[in-house]
Design a protein around this motif. Structure first.
Motif, mmCIF file in Angstrom:
data_model
loop_
_atom_site.group_PDB
_atom_site.id
_atom_site.type_symbol
_atom_site.label_atom_id
_atom_site.label_comp_id
_atom_site.label_asym_id
_atom_site.label_seq_id
_atom_site.Cartn_x
_atom_site.Cartn_y
_atom_site.Cartn_z
ATOM 1 N N THR A 193 9.701 -3.808 -8.768
ATOM 2 C CA THR A 193 8.545 -3.575 -7.907
ATOM 3 C C THR A 193 8.648 -4.478 -6.689
ATOM 4 O O THR A 193 9.045 -5.651 -6.804
ATOM 5 N N PHE A 194 8.290 -3.928 -5.522
ATOM 6 C CA PHE A 194 8.382 -4.673 -4.277
ATOM 7 C C PHE A 194 7.010 -4.799 -3.613
ATOM 8 O O PHE A 194 6.178 -3.895 -3.692
ATOM 9 N N SER A 195 6.809 -5.921 -2.916
ATOM 10 C CA SER A 195 5.750 -6.044 -1.910
ATOM 11 C C SER A 195 6.421 -5.937 -0.543
ATOM 12 O O SER A 195 7.543 -6.421 -0.358
ATOM 13 N N ILE A 196 5.724 -5.302 0.396
ATOM 14 C CA ILE A 196 6.329 -4.994 1.685
ATOM 15 C C ILE A 196 5.487 -5.583 2.812
ATOM 16 O O ILE A 196 4.248 -5.554 2.770
ATOM 17 N N ALA A 197 6.155 -6.120 3.811
ATOM 18 C CA ALA A 197 5.505 -6.529 5.056
ATOM 19 C C ALA A 197 6.396 -6.106 6.218
ATOM 20 O O ALA A 197 7.629 -6.147 6.107
#
Length: 831
Positions: free
Chosen positions: A655-659
């Motif tokens: 799972t990734f968090s994106i900015a």
């Protein structure tokens, strides 16, 4: 045709002017009956090039000695001859003054009129009886004219159309609406002369084809030697760890000094909220400027905007803080310079705004850039390069938007009715619908006749019916009235009118603000608007009543559309500047001032170059970070980050968090990834791009959100009557219901497909994403394992923090991070 006269040289001689070569070329071309596009610098004389071309060809003089019969009464103005299309109301009023100016002294009895959203009901009624000789109008108001039952008769004498600021309309649905309107006018007037006017077209040949698809079109290029000075306000110190927006107001004293030293200037901001903040800050810094500086944006009341424009033209104002509401074509001769707060994000936009100063032939234009964070110093240097080389962004027309076509069908049914086969030929003569299929046409006809497969039982969607002669018309007067009130392609959230609270009612109107902002306020809360600190009193009948406030803290309204992505041309210029810095070259004061930041970036990692793709990996308490810097703009980076995350997740459970920002993207995972191994041809492949992008995002939600706009333009959702508009929540609920009904019962509905296609084209810019993938796959990957966030990575960390919920203030958290990084930088420097 009237007897040919050389009004141009008569007027120019009385003014002591000498015509430019491009002006004479336009006059000669129109005299021969040719259409075309004029591309010339802002303030170079484009308006009079086209206006005198029309006067020379069509006008006759009523001055003494020019008529055989003595004048006994004021001559009657000739009927409608010229349509002057403008994209903005402020530009319309300014154009009217410019067109009217030479008529009295030349003895030309032409009348000049305005028809925009600001035109009074009385003036509209007068125009309903008789249109002026030259009518300045917008695409929406032109379509309203075409929706009159007597439209062909009312426009029977039209001979010429001028589309001002064509680049502003070319790339959006308003431009498509205009293409359809011009097709109808050409159907009535095959010899119609059409000219486009622009100062900032990056793809001129394409722009000519879209405006004049039947050809041939003449391209006239103006003199491009107009002096244009671009400079930058340099901060005394810069932060080595920048984050977007933090530095702007720190330069307030320097901005005040620049305004103080200039007789008159415009201070451009990219958003209405930013304009409110800067106007208030300038007044607090210089209270003695009250009455000498003003605020201008599109949400202010018409009376306020008109006053500001008049005062600026008359030289009564020292400065105006404004937005794109004053971007285009407005002739403010007293303005000597422009200040741009933050990056303009595009070369054409910067040149357009710079041209508001020195707005006359031979006068220099000057724009001063005011960076709002350290990296914008590099953008400023890159902008100077791109402006010097005139690397303008291309604009492309939307491809057969069916919501606009559906609206046009109902408009034409009102405008005297249509016969389908003839109208199909007319529609296909436009650039946007040149390859419209028979099946798509049949669907559109069925949709306006009975609402398609799922709405046949509802009378409100039986908008158009063929009569006994086979002419398609709108038989229901109520539906006709609703449609006329909904014509247009500009769709925004519902707005509330702002009025001062008065017990007896009738308080002064200040303007309007989006409903979503007011909904977050409680009575007594303060906010900035129109340069005033206001307090909400109550909301009633789509009106927010306010009074002046003495509170020290205030919210600032946030309107939609505030984030403009970095253009490809400006990004390429930035990469070239980074590449020079990597070689130890720091040309110009901007690069010299930012040199410590770039040297730190190079010491801890590396700098982007035209030959490399910079990537950084970092292990922190939050997890494993990847920072990637394609410099492709915020929209493309969102699509690219989602695509990379999706493709990696197909190989392993993760799972990734994106900015994202305009320079790069961040992927944050809880488990490590071997990016050396992962960056291969498959990860950056353009194969299966559309399916992978759609799978990587919540495409259904994005399409549903986009469908709200499509539904309103197509007439599925009615926004309400004047004085009783529907709320944003009502409109959204209605469009969402249609979306779900179509998905379940009419899955082949072409408006659903259009919404999905617009998400890819406009919100994610898939075409540019594909180009970016092709480009970065050819670059050498420059991957660095970093020990701490670099100056390029830091803004991406801040972007992610903005989206996360925390009881700690964002500024406090950033300050602590900066302190830690500065300590690390100092230690590294000493070592």
């Amino acid at each position: 045709m009237a007897k040919t006269c050389d009004y141009a040289h008569q007027w120019f001689n009385t003014q002591g002017w000498k015509p430019f070569t491009f002006q004479k070329a336009v006059w000669a071309a129109v005299k021969r009956g040719q259409s075309g596009v004029l591309h010339a610098n802002t303030g170079a004389g484009k308006t009079y090039a086209l206006w005198f071309a029309a006067l020379n060809r069509y006008a006759s003089s009523t001055a003494p000695g020019t008529s055989d019969a003595p004048r006994r009464r004021k001559p009657v103005a000739p009927p409608l001859t010229v349509l002057w299309i403008t994209p903005m109301r402020a530009l319309a009023a300014d154009s009217a003054r410019a067109l009217q100016a030479p008529l009295p002294s030349l003895g030309i009895a032409w009348s000049v009129g305005l028809r925009t959203g600001d035109t009074s009901a009385g003036e509209r009624a007068r125009q309903g009886r008789r249109l002026p000789t030259a009518l300045i109008t917008t695409p929406e108001s032109l379509t309203l004219l075409l929706a009159r039952a007597d439209a062909e008769t009312a426009l029977a004498t039209l001979r010429m159309v001028v589309v001002d600021e064509w680049h502003e309309l070319l790339g959006n649905k308003r431009g498509v609406q205009l293409q359809l309107a011009l097709a109808r006018l050409r159907q009535w007037h095959p010899e119609l002369i059409v000219w486009g006017v622009s100062a900032t077209l990056g793809n001129q040949a394409y722009a000519e084809q879209v405006l004049i698809p039947q050809g041939p079109a003449l391209s006239v290029q103006g003199d491009n030697r107009k002096p244009l000075q671009v400079d930058t306000l340099l901060p005394a110190v810069i932060e080595r760890f920048p984050w977007a927006g933090h530095m702007g107001l720190r330069l307030l004293p320097q901005v005040v000094a620049e305004i103080d030293g200039s007789p008159s200037c415009l201070v451009f901001t990219n958003t209405r909220a930013q304009a409110e903040v800067w106007y208030q800050a300038l007044l607090e810094a210089r209270p003695d400027w009250a009455g000498l500086i003003a605020l201008h944006h599109s949400s202010l009341a018409r009376e306020t905007r008109d006053w500001v424009e008049r005062a600026l033209k008359d030289g009564q104002l020292k400065a105006v803080v404004c937005t794109s509401s004053l971007d285009l074509g407005v002739d403010f001769l007293p303005v000597e310079r422009v200040l741009q707060i933050g990056s303009a994000k595009g070369v054409a936009r910067l040149i357009q705004r710079a041209g508001r100063s020195g707005h006359a032939p031979g006068r220099a234009s000057r724009v001063t850039l005011v960076p709002t964070h350290s990296l914008e110093l590099i953008e400023a240097a890159a902008a100077q390069d791109a402006v010097a080389q005139r690397r303008l962004e291309p604009r492309t027309s939307p491809h057969k938007p069916l919501d606009v076509l559906v609206q046009h069908l109902v408009s034409m049914a009102l405008g005297g009715g249509f016969e389908p086969a003839q109208l199909l030929q007319e529609v296909r003569s436009t650039w946007a619908y040149r390859d419209l299929s028979d099946a798509e046409w049949a669907w559109a006809l069925a949709f306006v006749r009975h609402g398609g497969l799922s709405l046949t039982a509802y009378p409100d969607y039986r908008r158009v019916e063929p009569d006994e002669q086979g002419i398609w018309r709108v038989p229901d007067a109520r539906l006709a009235r609703r449609h006329r009130m909904s014509i247009g392609t500009i769709v925004s959230d519902a707005s509330l009118q702002l009025k001062f609270w008065s017990k007896g009612g009738g308080g002064k109107t200040l303007g309007n603000v989006e409903e979503g902002f007011i909904a977050r306020l409680r009575p007594g809360d303060g906010f900035l608007f129109a340069g005033r600190l206001l307090e909400l009193v109550r909301v009633e009948n789509m009106t927010a009543y306010v009074r002046r406030s003495t509170a020290k803290k205030a919210a600032v309204p946030r309107w939609n559309g505030g984030r403009m992505p970095l253009s490809g041309e400006l990004a390429a210029a930035m990469i070239r500047r980074f590449g020079e810095a990597a070689q130890g070259q720091y040309r110009g004061p901007e690069m010299q001032r930012v040199q410590p930041l770039l040297e730190l970036q190079q010491r801890w990692s590396s700098l982007p170059t035209p030959q490399t793709l910079l990537a950084e990996t970092l292990k922190s308490r939050e997890g494993w970070h990847l920072f990637l810097y394609p410099f492709a703009g915020r929209q493309v980076h969102l699509g690219l980050a989602s695509l990379l995350a999706w493709r990696i997740s197909q190989r392993q459970a993760i799972t990734f968090s994106i900015a994202v920002n305009d320079y790069g993207l961040e992927l944050l995972s809880a488990t490590p990834i071997d990016w050396h191994h992962s960056f291969n041809g498959e990860l950056l492949s353009r194969e299966q791009l559309l399916p992978d992008v759609l799978a990587s995002l919540n495409a259904g939600e994005l399409a549903q959100r986009r469908f709200r706009e499509v539904a309103r333009i197509a007439g599925l959702v009615f926004a309400g009557y004047p004085g009783a508009p529907k709320s944003t929540r009502q409109v959204q609920a209605s469009s969402s219901l249609f979306f779900e009904v179509f998905k379940q019962y009419d899955a082949g509905n072409l408006l659903l497909a259009q919404a999905a296609e617009e998400v890819l084209r406009e919100e994610l810019d898939v075409q540019r994403l594909e180009q970016t993938l092709a480009h970065i796959s050819q670059l050498r990957l420059d991957l660095h394992a970093i020990k701490r966030a670099t100056p390029l990575a830091f803004p991406l960390l801040v972007e992610r923090f903005r989206e996360s919920m925390s009881s700690e203030k964002l500024a406090d958290r950033i300050a602590r991070m900066v302190s830690d990084l500065e300590t690390s930088a100092d230690r590294a420097g000493r070592s």
